[in-house]
Enzyme design. Sequence first.
Site, PDB file in Angstrom:
ATOM      1  N   LYS A  46       0.828  -1.215   0.000  1.00  0.00           N
ATOM      2  CA  LYS A  46       0.000   0.000   0.000  1.00  0.00           C
ATOM      3  C   LYS A  46       0.861   1.264   0.000  1.00  0.00           C
ATOM      4  O   LYS A  46       0.646   2.170  -0.812  1.00  0.00           O
ATOM      5  CB  LYS A  46      -0.911   0.020   1.241  1.00  0.00           C
ATOM      6  CG  LYS A  46      -1.566   1.364   1.471  1.00  0.00           C
ATOM      7  CD  LYS A  46      -2.411   1.390   2.716  1.00  0.00           C
ATOM      8  CE  LYS A  46      -1.819   2.054   3.914  1.00  0.00           C
ATOM      9  NZ  LYS A  46      -1.715   3.473   3.989  1.00  0.00           N
ATOM     10  N   ASN A  47       1.818   1.329   0.927  1.00  0.00           N
ATOM     11  CA  ASN A  47       2.534   2.602   1.075  1.00  0.00           C
ATOM     12  C   ASN A  47       3.524   2.864  -0.063  1.00  0.00           C
ATOM     13  O   ASN A  47       4.008   3.981  -0.214  1.00  0.00           O
ATOM     14  CB  ASN A  47       3.200   2.683   2.460  1.00  0.00           C
ATOM     15  CG  ASN A  47       2.145   2.896   3.550  1.00  0.00           C
ATOM     16  OD1 ASN A  47       1.003   3.249   3.249  1.00  0.00           O
ATOM     17  ND2 ASN A  47       2.517   2.670   4.794  1.00  0.00           N
TER      18      ASN A  47
ATOM     19  N   ARG B 137      -4.429  10.165   3.596  1.00  0.00           N
ATOM     20  CA  ARG B 137      -3.225  10.914   3.891  1.00  0.00           C
ATOM     21  C   ARG B 137      -2.353  11.083   2.640  1.00  0.00           C
ATOM     22  O   ARG B 137      -1.814  12.141   2.363  1.00  0.00           O
ATOM     23  CB  ARG B 137      -2.447  10.094   4.937  1.00  0.00           C
ATOM     24  CG  ARG B 137      -1.326  10.828   5.570  1.00  0.00           C
ATOM     25  CD  ARG B 137      -1.869  11.811   6.547  1.00  0.00           C
ATOM     26  NE  ARG B 137      -0.867  12.796   6.887  1.00  0.00           N
ATOM     27  CZ  ARG B 137      -1.156  13.987   7.362  1.00  0.00           C
ATOM     28  NH1 ARG B 137      -2.403  14.356   7.541  1.00  0.00           N
ATOM     29  NH2 ARG B 137      -0.209  14.831   7.659  1.00  0.00           N
TER      30      ARG B 137
ATOM     31  N   CYS C 296      -5.465   8.301   8.775  1.00  0.00           N
ATOM     32  CA  CYS C 296      -5.597   7.822  10.150  1.00  0.00           C
ATOM     33  C   CYS C 296      -5.272   8.933  11.144  1.00  0.00           C
ATOM     34  O   CYS C 296      -4.400   9.764  10.889  1.00  0.00           O
ATOM     35  CB  CYS C 296      -4.651   6.641  10.393  1.00  0.00           C
ATOM     36  SG  CYS C 296      -5.086   5.153   9.487  1.00  0.00           S
TER      37      CYS C 296
ATOM     38  N   ARG D 193      -0.549  15.645  12.666  1.00  0.00           N
ATOM     39  CA  ARG D 193       0.266  15.097  11.565  1.00  0.00           C
ATOM     40  C   ARG D 193       0.703  16.266  10.693  1.00  0.00           C
ATOM     41  O   ARG D 193       0.146  16.509   9.632  1.00  0.00           O
ATOM     42  CB  ARG D 193      -0.539  14.064  10.774  1.00  0.00           C
ATOM     43  CG  ARG D 193      -0.880  12.836  11.609  1.00  0.00           C
ATOM     44  CD  ARG D 193      -1.541  11.741  10.807  1.00  0.00           C
ATOM     45  NE  ARG D 193      -0.633  11.070   9.883  1.00  0.00           N
ATOM     46  CZ  ARG D 193      -0.963   9.999   9.165  1.00  0.00           C
ATOM     47  NH1 ARG D 193      -2.169   9.477   9.278  1.00  0.00           N
ATOM     48  NH2 ARG D 193      -0.104   9.454   8.335  1.00  0.00           N
ATOM     49  N   PRO D 194       1.723  17.006  11.146  1.00  0.00           N
ATOM     50  CA  PRO D 194       2.141  18.204  10.401  1.00  0.00           C
ATOM     51  C   PRO D 194       2.794  17.862   9.066  1.00  0.00           C
ATOM     52  O   PRO D 194       3.246  16.733   8.864  1.00  0.00           O
ATOM     53  CB  PRO D 194       3.162  18.875  11.328  1.00  0.00           C
ATOM     54  CG  PRO D 194       3.601  17.829  12.284  1.00  0.00           C
ATOM     55  CD  PRO D 194       2.563  16.749  12.322  1.00  0.00           C
ATOM     56  N   ILE D 195       2.853  18.850   8.165  1.00  0.00           N
ATOM     57  CA  ILE D 195       3.549  18.636   6.889  1.00  0.00           C
ATOM     58  C   ILE D 195       4.626  19.708   6.668  1.00  0.00           C
ATOM     59  O   ILE D 195       5.020  19.977   5.546  1.00  0.00           O
ATOM     60  CB  ILE D 195       2.577  18.581   5.686  1.00  0.00           C
ATOM     61  CG1 ILE D 195       1.762  19.862   5.577  1.00  0.00           C
ATOM     62  CG2 ILE D 195       1.663  17.386   5.748  1.00  0.00           C
ATOM     63  CD1 ILE D 195       1.175  20.045   4.190  1.00  0.00           C
ATOM     64  N   ASP D 196       5.080  20.285   7.795  1.00  0.00           N
ATOM     65  CA  ASP D 196       6.079  21.355   7.688  1.00  0.00           C
ATOM     66  C   ASP D 196       7.337  20.905   6.934  1.00  0.00           C
ATOM     67  O   ASP D 196       7.930  21.684   6.183  1.00  0.00           O
ATOM     68  CB  ASP D 196       6.460  21.872   9.089  1.00  0.00           C
ATOM     69  CG  ASP D 196       6.923  20.748  10.002  1.00  0.00           C
ATOM     70  OD1 ASP D 196       6.157  19.776  10.184  1.00  0.00           O
ATOM     71  OD2 ASP D 196       8.053  20.814  10.504  1.00  0.00           O
ATOM     72  N   GLN D 197       7.747  19.649   7.117  1.00  0.00           N
ATOM     73  CA  GLN D 197       8.985  19.191   6.470  1.00  0.00           C
ATOM     74  C   GLN D 197       8.810  19.046   4.952  1.00  0.00           C
ATOM     75  O   GLN D 197       9.742  19.267   4.188  1.00  0.00           O
ATOM     76  CB  GLN D 197       9.454  17.860   7.070  1.00  0.00           C
ATOM     77  CG  GLN D 197       9.710  17.913   8.557  1.00  0.00           C
ATOM     78  CD  GLN D 197      10.815  18.893   8.917  1.00  0.00           C
ATOM     79  OE1 GLN D 197      11.951  18.783   8.441  1.00  0.00           O
ATOM     80  NE2 GLN D 197      10.501  19.871   9.756  1.00  0.00           N
TER      81      GLN D 197
ATOM     82  N   ASP E 143       3.664   0.697  12.026  1.00  0.00           N
ATOM     83  CA  ASP E 143       2.440   0.145  11.424  1.00  0.00           C
ATOM     84  C   ASP E 143       2.194  -1.311  11.831  1.00  0.00           C
ATOM     85  O   ASP E 143       1.189  -1.897  11.439  1.00  0.00           O
ATOM     86  CB  ASP E 143       2.490   0.276   9.888  1.00  0.00           C
ATOM     87  CG  ASP E 143       2.498   1.732   9.462  1.00  0.00           C
ATOM     88  OD1 ASP E 143       2.132   2.590  10.278  1.00  0.00           O
ATOM     89  OD2 ASP E 143       2.879   2.008   8.304  1.00  0.00           O
TER      90      ASP E 143
ATOM     91  N   ARG F 177      -8.997   0.019   3.586  1.00  0.00           N
ATOM     92  CA  ARG F 177      -8.083   0.976   2.940  1.00  0.00           C
ATOM     93  C   ARG F 177      -6.763   0.300   2.600  1.00  0.00           C
ATOM     94  O   ARG F 177      -6.068   0.720   1.668  1.00  0.00           O
ATOM     95  CB  ARG F 177      -7.803   2.155   3.885  1.00  0.00           C
ATOM     96  CG  ARG F 177      -8.935   3.135   4.016  1.00  0.00           C
ATOM     97  CD  ARG F 177      -8.489   4.386   4.760  1.00  0.00           C
ATOM     98  NE  ARG F 177      -7.105   4.688   4.397  1.00  0.00           N
ATOM     99  CZ  ARG F 177      -6.176   5.072   5.256  1.00  0.00           C
ATOM    100  NH1 ARG F 177      -6.449   5.246   6.519  1.00  0.00           N
ATOM    101  NH2 ARG F 177      -4.960   5.314   4.848  1.00  0.00           N
TER     102      ARG F 177
END
Length: 428
Positions: A23-24, A94, A118, A123-127, A306, A398
């Site tokens: 999946k990932n 996500r 999830c 769950r930041p996305i600053d990076q 996970d 999912r």
Amino acid sequence: MLEKYVIQGGCKLTGEVNISGAKNAVVAILPATILANGPCVIDNIPDISDVDIITKILKEMGADIQVINKSTLRIDTRNIKVPEVPYELAKHMRASYYFLGALLGKFNSASVAMPGGCDFGVRPIDQHLKGFEALGAHCKLDQGMIIVDAEKLVGGDICFEMVTVGATINVMLAAVKAQGLTVIENAAKEPHIVDLANFLNSMGANIMGAGTDVIKIRGVDILHGTEYSVIPDQIEAGTYMVAAAATKGDVLIKNVIPKHLESITSKLQKIGVEVTEYDDSVRVRYVDELVRTNVKTRPHPGFPTDMQPQMAVLLCLAKGTSIVTEGVWENRFKYIDELRRMGADVSVDGRVAIIEGIEKFVGAPVKAVDLRAGAAMVIAGLAAEGTTEIEDIYHVERGYEHIEDKLRSLGANIKKITIPDNVIGKVL
Ligand code: EPU
């Protein structure tokens, strides 16, 4: 419409199971087809709802997608003209944020709604944004949309403040066509990072070092179409490994890369489970009483977050006190409340769970609070005495291809039941 799994526990899992594509990996590879100047034929695609959502997003943007067979798609993205993913499509998962990197890499511009997925706390996305900015892009948030654009993308140096799978992938996607050299330091090393790099390289990209903590990307002008097969799902495999052990079974788990499973294998061996590795399969056999251990989740090659809920379920059935520490996510123990309904004796303090071994679980009505937590509930239900009913199984679907069919073929007593909306109203 409400769907539930109903599991009659107590059956040992035995036999063979085939693991599907990861999946990932696939949730990054499918958006990455946007970067190609020709059609891509992708094989070993799992039949899971996250894939349905991504293909829907691609189609709505104008891609032509043909089904070659049940696990192979031919994707031609040359007709995509507007680099935008609206909220209605992005909110479900996500990984929709990978459209940011892929669209930015292709069009120098992208506009994608803030993603769902999830819930493990913030769950930041600053990076991700820091990475895009290092390539010369401007990023802003407007009405829930993340908007990134650049006059032109130029290679840059990025050092992530923490190991992040998502930002590593997004920067790779944005940098493959940028002018010059991009260096990503403190990069994530998960198998799906390597798989995406292999996929992009098969399209003509020049990515070196994926799988180590420094990735170097030399930008190229054009990426062509390709044929590619997605790697097997490490977490799906680990989930069946744990299910085999929890039900005192004996299962051959096929189509895996045993090296990707090493951290899971060694924990299972430590608690007394027999694991035998073959070229592309592993056999997991319950031998005798399970014994306690401690687990701390970490980025690859550490024990994967996970697999944390599934492993915690198994440790509930091990003699003694086990300590599970969540080293990646702020809040990934929400499922423990559900597990307690089945008799688990677990206390949670922040990122640490202290698990006292119990004799057995007892069936109960529970919820899947997220994808892997849902898989953990399935394992607990399989090992339990009596009947377990699991609600909110859309989380599980999912990421797990036909889980109830695969488990039934191993001897489990599990069925999916559907309750139509008009009946739900009456029941409530
Ligand atoms: N983080 C930041 N800022 C960022 C990005 C991440 O602070 O800009 C933090 C996160 O809050 C977290 C840590 O860094 O504490 C690691 O997050 P990462 O970016 O690695 O996670 P992700 O890319 O959002 C992927 C998987 C998850 C898996 C994690 C960790 C996909 C689509 N998702 O998430 O998978 O838990 O990596 O391995 O690849 C799952 O499959 O069930 C799942 C949740």
